[in-house]
Scaffold this motif. Structure first.
Motif, mmCIF file in Angstrom:
data_model
loop_
_atom_site.group_PDB
_atom_site.id
_atom_site.type_symbol
_atom_site.label_atom_id
_atom_site.label_comp_id
_atom_site.label_asym_id
_atom_site.label_seq_id
_atom_site.Cartn_x
_atom_site.Cartn_y
_atom_site.Cartn_z
ATOM 1 N N ASP A 312 -0.484 -11.538 -7.091
ATOM 2 C CA ASP A 312 -0.455 -10.118 -6.726
ATOM 3 C C ASP A 312 -1.873 -9.563 -6.661
ATOM 4 O O ASP A 312 -2.231 -8.828 -5.726
ATOM 5 C CB ASP A 312 0.379 -9.325 -7.731
ATOM 6 N N TYR A 315 -3.730 -11.057 -3.567
ATOM 7 C CA TYR A 315 -3.408 -10.426 -2.300
ATOM 8 C C TYR A 315 -4.131 -9.070 -2.159
ATOM 9 O O TYR A 315 -4.564 -8.701 -1.052
ATOM 10 C CB TYR A 315 -1.907 -10.214 -2.156
ATOM 11 N N ARG A 316 -4.274 -8.346 -3.261
ATOM 12 C CA ARG A 316 -5.023 -7.086 -3.217
ATOM 13 C C ARG A 316 -6.481 -7.356 -2.864
ATOM 14 O O ARG A 316 -7.086 -6.651 -2.053
ATOM 15 C CB ARG A 316 -4.944 -6.352 -4.552
ATOM 16 N N SER A 321 -0.692 -8.960 2.148
ATOM 17 C CA SER A 321 0.520 -8.578 1.417
ATOM 18 C C SER A 321 1.565 -9.651 1.595
ATOM 19 O O SER A 321 1.426 -10.533 2.421
ATOM 20 C CB SER A 321 1.041 -7.238 1.926
#
Length: 321
Positions: A312, A315-316, A321
């Motif tokens: 998570d 991906y940021r 996303s």
């Protein structure tokens, strides 16, 4: 005269103990990265193994020594990768492992430690608090305390990376090594200074966790009040004096890089090399981004040291996303 705690003979002998799954990691030139950075760039990939980091090289030596010494239990503090590696090395040798970690460490690392069969204790603080708690547990239980970078097995196991670089027959000018506690930097540095003294050994650390770099520059232990960086694997605040002494002998330079450069390095390793790595593994690329003129036209090796990353967050960072 090379006066460090490390010994080249022991480093060479260690390869007969370390499981082959951790040895002979991929080493190759990445032309796409080199084209973007203005250098010849080669990658030493330490994520292609069961624990996705270089740490297994050292924990194999630790676990073997415990068995030979008749010991059946060990405690360590870990930011995540050491704990996984120690659990993996201990599992086949029927050793009991307790890992102390910050509850704020990446969940993927904590989950993997548990999955590999270690007992995991979490502390409400950073890695330095975990180190204190591990020492308390080991003393109270009368078992071996494994201290990363202080214990020679961790340094000399990592040093086998240096042997592989030298024995590759490839000529290179610079090696960039992520700097946290110092095990990998001192290990690789020791081998290169003995066997390839013309190669420049440069350590790379985030600006938000600069304790060891400041210590190297000032030639004394410098501690910090905090360590704030996405590169959790190198986020220490209290350098170990003995490790610093070794690093002062074998490292040619220590540089600090910005968080933005680390994130850009993650993106470049994904898009240009097809590699998903944790932030510590992108420190070498970050250093090249911030010092293009220094490395222009040279053959630079960057050690991609770990690939255990919270997806998570990843991906940021890379903007997907």
């Amino acid at each position: 005269m090379w006066e460090t705690r490390l010994d080249l003979g022991r480093i060479r002998a260690g390869r007969t103990v370390i499981d082959p799954v951790f040895l002979g990691s991929p080493f190759y030139e990445c032309e796409a990265l080199g084209a973007r950075l203005g250098s010849r760039v080669s990658i030493k990939l330490e994520t292609a193994n069961p624990v996705r980091s270089f740490k297994g090289r050292g924990t194999e030596l630790v676990a073997d020594g415990l068995v030979r010494g008749g010991q059946r239990a060990v405690v360590c503090a870990s930011a995540g990768n050491l704990g996984q590696a120690l659990a993996w090395s201990a599992r086949g040798r029927e050793l009991d492992v307790t890992v102390v970690a910050s509850r704020f460490a990446p969940a993927v690392k904590l989950e993997r430690i548990r999955a590999l069969g270690a007992r995991l204790e979490l502390v409400d603080g950073d890695h330095e608090l975990a180190r204190q708690r591990a020492a308390e547990l080991a003393a109270g239980e009368g078992v071996r305390l494994l201290e990363d970078s202080l214990d020679l097995e961790t340094c000399e196991g990592a040093a086998t990376i240096g042997l592989e670089l030298v024995e590759s027959g490839v000529a290179f000018d610079v090696v960039l090594v992520a700097l946290g506690g110092g095990a990998m930097a001192t290990g690789i540095g020791q081998v290169l200074k003995e066997l390839a003294p013309g190669v420049e050994v440069i350590c790379v650390q985030p600006e938000g966790a600069p304790a060891m770099t400041r210590s190297w520059r000032e030639r004394r232990v410098v501690t910090t009040d905090s360590a704030v960086t996405i590169a959790d694997g190198v986020a220490g605040r209290f350098p170990i004096a003995e490790v610093l002494d070794d690093l002062l002998v074998v490292a040619d330079d220590a540089v600090l890089v910005q968080e933005e450069s680390i994130i850009t390095g993650l993106r470049m390793l994904l898009h240009d090399a097809g590699l998903v790595v944790e932030p510590s593994g992108a420190l070498g690329v970050a250093a090249m981004l911030e010092n293009r003129d220094r490395f222009a036209g040279r053959h630079v090796v960057t050690v991609v040291c770990g690939g255990n990353v919270d997806m998570d967050s990843y991906y940021r960072w890379i903007g997907s996303s």
